[in-house]
Structures are given as structure tokens and as C-alpha cells.
Write a protein that holds these residues in place. Structure first.
Motif, PDB file in Angstrom:
ATOM      1  N   VAL A 148       5.160  32.811 -20.158  1.00 32.20           N
ATOM      2  CA  VAL A 148       6.308  33.296 -19.475  1.00 32.20           C
ATOM      3  C   VAL A 148       7.476  32.518 -20.044  1.00 32.20           C
ATOM      4  CG1 VAL A 148       7.211  33.162 -16.990  1.00 32.20           C
ATOM      5  CG2 VAL A 148       4.886  33.544 -17.249  1.00 32.20           C
ATOM      6  N   ALA A 149       7.682  31.246 -20.337  1.00 32.37           N
ATOM      7  CA  ALA A 149       8.688  30.601 -20.901  1.00 32.37           C
ATOM      8  C   ALA A 149       9.166  31.327 -22.215  1.00 32.37           C
ATOM      9  CB  ALA A 149       8.737  29.097 -21.303  1.00 32.37           C
ATOM     10  N   ALA A 150       8.263  31.648 -23.203  1.00 28.44           N
ATOM     11  CA  ALA A 150       8.531  32.191 -24.343  1.00 28.44           C
ATOM     12  C   ALA A 150       9.192  33.742 -23.982  1.00 28.44           C
ATOM     13  CB  ALA A 150       7.446  32.393 -25.266  1.00 28.44           C
ATOM     14  N   ARG A 151       8.535  34.451 -23.174  1.00 31.49           N
ATOM     15  CA  ARG A 151       8.867  35.975 -22.904  1.00 31.49           C
ATOM     16  C   ARG A 151      10.281  35.911 -22.265  1.00 31.49           C
ATOM     17  NH1 ARG A 151       5.197  38.167 -19.462  1.00 31.49           N
ATOM     18  NH2 ARG A 151       6.137  40.108 -19.854  1.00 31.49           N
ATOM     19  N   LEU A 152      10.615  34.676 -21.344  1.00 32.04           N
ATOM     20  CA  LEU A 152      12.021  34.446 -20.775  1.00 32.04           C
ATOM     21  C   LEU A 152      12.939  34.258 -21.779  1.00 32.04           C
ATOM     22  CD1 LEU A 152      11.167  32.530 -17.355  1.00 32.04           C
ATOM     23  CD2 LEU A 152      12.276  34.697 -17.584  1.00 32.04           C
ATOM     24  N   SER A 153      12.645  33.372 -22.606  1.00 33.40           N
ATOM     25  CA  SER A 153      13.576  33.049 -23.581  1.00 33.40           C
ATOM     26  C   SER A 153      13.970  34.217 -24.445  1.00 33.40           C
ATOM     27  CB  SER A 153      12.990  31.949 -24.620  1.00 33.40           C
ATOM     28  OG  SER A 153      12.187  32.307 -25.394  1.00 33.40           O
ATOM     29  N   HIS A 154      13.330  35.402 -24.886  1.00 31.21           N
ATOM     30  CA  HIS A 154      13.497  36.251 -25.356  1.00 31.21           C
ATOM     31  C   HIS A 154      14.122  37.643 -24.867  1.00 31.21           C
ATOM     32  CE1 HIS A 154      11.661  34.899 -29.066  1.00 31.21           C
ATOM     33  NE2 HIS A 154      10.639  34.552 -28.525  1.00 31.21           N
ATOM     34  N   ARG A 155      14.161  37.443 -23.530  1.00 33.41           N
ATOM     35  CA  ARG A 155      14.756  38.333 -22.729  1.00 33.41           C
ATOM     36  C   ARG A 155      15.900  38.355 -21.860  1.00 33.41           C
ATOM     37  NH1 ARG A 155       9.383  39.403 -23.260  1.00 33.41           N
ATOM     38  NH2 ARG A 155       8.489  41.582 -23.714  1.00 33.41           N
ATOM     39  N   GLN A 156      16.386  37.089 -21.909  1.00 34.17           N
ATOM     40  CA  GLN A 156      17.661  36.733 -21.277  1.00 34.17           C
ATOM     41  C   GLN A 156      18.283  35.460 -21.832  1.00 34.17           C
ATOM     42  OE1 GLN A 156      17.821  33.926 -18.750  1.00 34.17           O
ATOM     43  NE2 GLN A 156      15.950  33.194 -20.065  1.00 34.17           N
ATOM     44  N   SER A 157      19.743  35.094 -21.400  1.00 37.05           N
ATOM     45  CA  SER A 157      20.241  34.085 -22.234  1.00 37.05           C
ATOM     46  C   SER A 157      20.472  32.904 -21.274  1.00 37.05           C
ATOM     47  CB  SER A 157      21.714  34.715 -22.270  1.00 37.05           C
ATOM     48  OG  SER A 157      22.521  35.019 -21.313  1.00 37.05           O
ATOM     49  N   ARG A 158      19.852  32.554 -20.322  1.00 37.49           N
ATOM     50  CA  ARG A 158      20.025  31.352 -19.389  1.00 37.49           C
ATOM     51  C   ARG A 158      19.209  30.355 -19.997  1.00 37.49           C
ATOM     52  NH1 ARG A 158      22.734  33.743 -15.446  1.00 37.49           N
ATOM     53  NH2 ARG A 158      22.362  36.076 -15.094  1.00 37.49           N
ATOM     54  N   PRO A 159      19.504  29.098 -19.841  1.00 37.13           N
ATOM     55  CA  PRO A 159      18.661  27.866 -20.365  1.00 37.13           C
ATOM     56  C   PRO A 159      17.398  27.849 -19.402  1.00 37.13           C
ATOM     57  CG  PRO A 159      20.947  27.284 -19.580  1.00 37.13           C
ATOM     58  CD  PRO A 159      20.997  28.607 -19.173  1.00 37.13           C
ATOM     59  N   ILE A 160      16.462  27.400 -20.018  1.00 35.99           N
ATOM     60  CA  ILE A 160      14.972  27.359 -19.666  1.00 35.99           C
ATOM     61  C   ILE A 160      14.508  26.041 -19.853  1.00 35.99           C
ATOM     62  CG2 ILE A 160      12.797  28.383 -19.675  1.00 35.99           C
ATOM     63  CD1 ILE A 160      13.768  30.942 -20.843  1.00 35.99           C
ATOM     64  N   LEU A 161      14.168  25.448 -18.883  1.00 37.94           N
ATOM     65  CA  LEU A 161      13.742  24.033 -18.756  1.00 37.94           C
ATOM     66  C   LEU A 161      12.076  24.149 -18.669  1.00 37.94           C
ATOM     67  CD1 LEU A 161      13.712  21.072 -19.060  1.00 37.94           C
ATOM     68  CD2 LEU A 161      13.796  21.084 -16.678  1.00 37.94           C
ATOM     69  N   VAL A 162      11.185  23.903 -19.757  1.00 38.87           N
ATOM     70  CA  VAL A 162       9.663  23.988 -19.540  1.00 38.87           C
ATOM     71  C   VAL A 162       9.382  22.595 -19.260  1.00 38.87           C
ATOM     72  CG1 VAL A 162       7.693  24.816 -21.027  1.00 38.87           C
ATOM     73  CG2 VAL A 162       9.848  25.942 -21.377  1.00 38.87           C
ATOM     74  N   VAL A 163       8.590  22.563 -18.335  1.00 38.43           N
ATOM     75  CA  VAL A 163       8.031  21.132 -17.840  1.00 38.43           C
ATOM     76  C   VAL A 163       6.491  21.432 -17.951  1.00 38.43           C
ATOM     77  CG1 VAL A 163       7.540  19.531 -15.852  1.00 38.43           C
ATOM     78  CG2 VAL A 163       9.650  21.145 -15.960  1.00 38.43           C
ATOM     79  N   PRO A 164       5.858  20.147 -18.944  1.00 35.93           N
ATOM     80  CA  PRO A 164       4.311  20.006 -19.096  1.00 35.93           C
ATOM     81  C   PRO A 164       3.677  19.726 -17.919  1.00 35.93           C
ATOM     82  CG  PRO A 164       5.666  18.600 -20.763  1.00 35.93           C
ATOM     83  CD  PRO A 164       6.769  19.087 -19.627  1.00 35.93           C
ATOM     84  N   LEU A 165       2.527  20.356 -17.634  1.00 34.92           N
ATOM     85  CA  LEU A 165       1.638  20.044 -16.327  1.00 34.92           C
ATOM     86  C   LEU A 165       0.913  18.868 -16.470  1.00 34.92           C
ATOM     87  CD1 LEU A 165       1.103  23.681 -15.104  1.00 34.92           C
ATOM     88  CD2 LEU A 165       3.047  21.974 -14.438  1.00 34.92           C
ATOM     89  N   GLU A 166       0.562  18.618 -17.744  1.00 36.65           N
ATOM     90  CA  GLU A 166      -0.657  17.901 -17.818  1.00 36.65           C
ATOM     91  C   GLU A 166       0.001  16.733 -18.926  1.00 36.65           C
ATOM     92  OE1 GLU A 166      -3.915  20.034 -19.485  1.00 36.65           O
ATOM     93  OE2 GLU A 166      -4.113  20.694 -17.673  1.00 36.65           O
ATOM     94  N   GLU A 167      -0.677  15.437 -19.050  1.00 30.81           N
ATOM     95  CA  GLU A 167      -0.391  14.550 -20.167  1.00 30.81           C
ATOM     96  C   GLU A 167      -0.545  15.183 -21.607  1.00 30.81           C
ATOM     97  OE1 GLU A 167       0.740  11.310 -19.802  1.00 30.81           O
ATOM     98  OE2 GLU A 167       0.782  11.938 -17.676  1.00 30.81           O
ATOM     99  N   PRO A 168       0.313  14.697 -22.386  1.00 33.67           N
ATOM    100  CA  PRO A 168       0.465  15.348 -23.647  1.00 33.67           C
ATOM    101  C   PRO A 168      -0.631  15.036 -24.575  1.00 33.67           C
ATOM    102  CG  PRO A 168       2.066  13.831 -23.707  1.00 33.67           C
ATOM    103  CD  PRO A 168       1.560  13.648 -22.041  1.00 33.67           C
ATOM    104  N   VAL A 169      -1.157  15.804 -25.360  1.00 32.89           N
ATOM    105  CA  VAL A 169      -2.316  15.689 -26.269  1.00 32.89           C
ATOM    106  C   VAL A 169      -1.885  14.714 -27.380  1.00 32.89           C
ATOM    107  CG1 VAL A 169      -3.872  16.740 -27.916  1.00 32.89           C
ATOM    108  CG2 VAL A 169      -3.441  17.883 -26.032  1.00 32.89           C
TER     109      VAL A 169
END
Length: 184
Positions: free
Chosen positions: A153-174
Motif C-alpha cells: 500500500v505504501a509503495a502504491r501510494l508513493s507512485h499515485r499521489q504527491s503527499r508525504p508518506i510515513l511508513v511505520v514498522p509493525l515489528e522489530e527489525p530483522v
């Protein structure tokens, strides 16, 4: 202050009035039972930007059938025997009310229908959103297959509109030492 909207087929005039109050909002997309981190980040940025917060849940079990010229959206379920979206939205609204208690922010909870990226993009345009906050998907083979077919969803939003997107990790990083991200 809250202003809860629950119907994907709400009154168009009411939505228009509400959208006017929500101009320059921060939109945060959440799922039922999701870790509270995404909502917490949306709340934090709404506070920092002194902006209203719009918490959205997208019911992917419904699709938009048509939209009236006055903006009223009509939708239909994919499966006529299942109405999971209403239950999930009730849970999202309950979780949001608990998280927003005493915050002093103007906020609303809305349920959108259809493709998440397109529904969020459309709402962001309606309220001239300053920021869109979304979470990552859970790690796992099933989720990676689903993302392969539907896309992020984040990638698709970034290609279809110009507003800033904050992507928040849901889990601890690998950890960097772990060769495989998905261990299933």
C-alpha cells in the motif's frame, strides 16, 4: 474532540462538511488488532503539525459500485454472506477511542471501501492531507505472497499521489546477521 463516521455510504453533504473541518489532516491507516504503534505515530504527527487526525480502515471485502455526482459512494460486498468489515471497523473505532482519550486532538474514524491505496489517495485529496501514515505488513510467507500479488500500500501510494508518506514498522527489525527476512 471526536467525530466518528462509520458508514462507507454516508451522506455526501455531511461528508463534505466534515471534510471542510478536516482540511490539512494527518491520515493514519489502521487494521483491527494491529499493533498500536501506527496510530501512536499518526497521533504524534497530528499533534506536531497541529492538525486533525483521520483514522481510516479500508474494508477490502467491499468494492465501490458507483459514485453519485454529489459524492455519495455506493458499495457492494464481494461475498453477500460476509460482513467482516463492519466488525473490524467497530474494533478499529474502539481501539482509536481508547488511544485518543484525553489527547485534545480533533479526530474522526472513517471506513473506506475497495482498494486501500486508491481509497486513501481519494480521501487525502478531499481533505488536502499533510501526511499519510501507514504500517508495514507482518513478516511471513503468507503476507509476502499477498504483497507480491497486491503490492505494498505504501509503495502504491508513493507512485499515485504527491503527499508525504510515513511508513511505520509493525515489528522489530530483522537483525543484519539474519540472512532471510521471512523465516517460514
Amino acid at each position: 474532540m471526536s467525530d466518528n463516521t462509520s458508514s462507507p455510504e454516508g451522506d455526501a453533504q455531511e461528508d463534505e462538511l466534515q471534510n471542510a473541518r478536516l482540511q490539512k489532516a494527518v491520515i493514519v491507516a489502521v487494521n483491527a488488532g494491529q499493533p498500536p504503534r501506527v496510530l501512536a505515530e499518526g497521533k504524534r504527527y497530528a499533534t506536531l503539525l497541529n492538525a486533525p487526525l483521520v483514522v481510516v480502515h479500508v474494508d477490502v471485502t467491499r468494492f465501490v459500485t458507483f459514485e453519485d455526482p454529489d459524492g455519495l459512494v455506493h458499495s457492494a460486498p464481494i461475498d453477500l454472506n460476509v460482513d467482516t468489515g463492519a466488525e473490524e471497523f467497530a474494533q478499529v473505532r474502539s481501539e482509536t477511542e481508547a488511544a485518543m482519550a484525553g489527547s485534545g486532538l480533533t479526530w474522526t474514524a472513517r471506513q473506506l471501501v475497495g482498494d486501500p491505496a486508491l481509497a486513501i489517495k481519494h480521501l487525502a485529496g478531499d481533505v488536502d492531507a499533510q501526511l499519510i501514515v501507514v504500517g508495514t505488513r507482518s513478516r511471513g510467507l503468507g503476507e509476502s505472497i499477498r504483497e507480491f500479488f497486491t503490492g505494498s500500500v505504501a509503495a502504491r501510494l508513493s507512485h499515485r499521489q504527491s503527499r508525504p508518506i510515513l511508513v511505520v514498522p509493525l515489528e522489530e527489525p530483522v537483525p543484519d546477521t539474519q540472512k532471510e527476512i521471512w523465516t517460514e
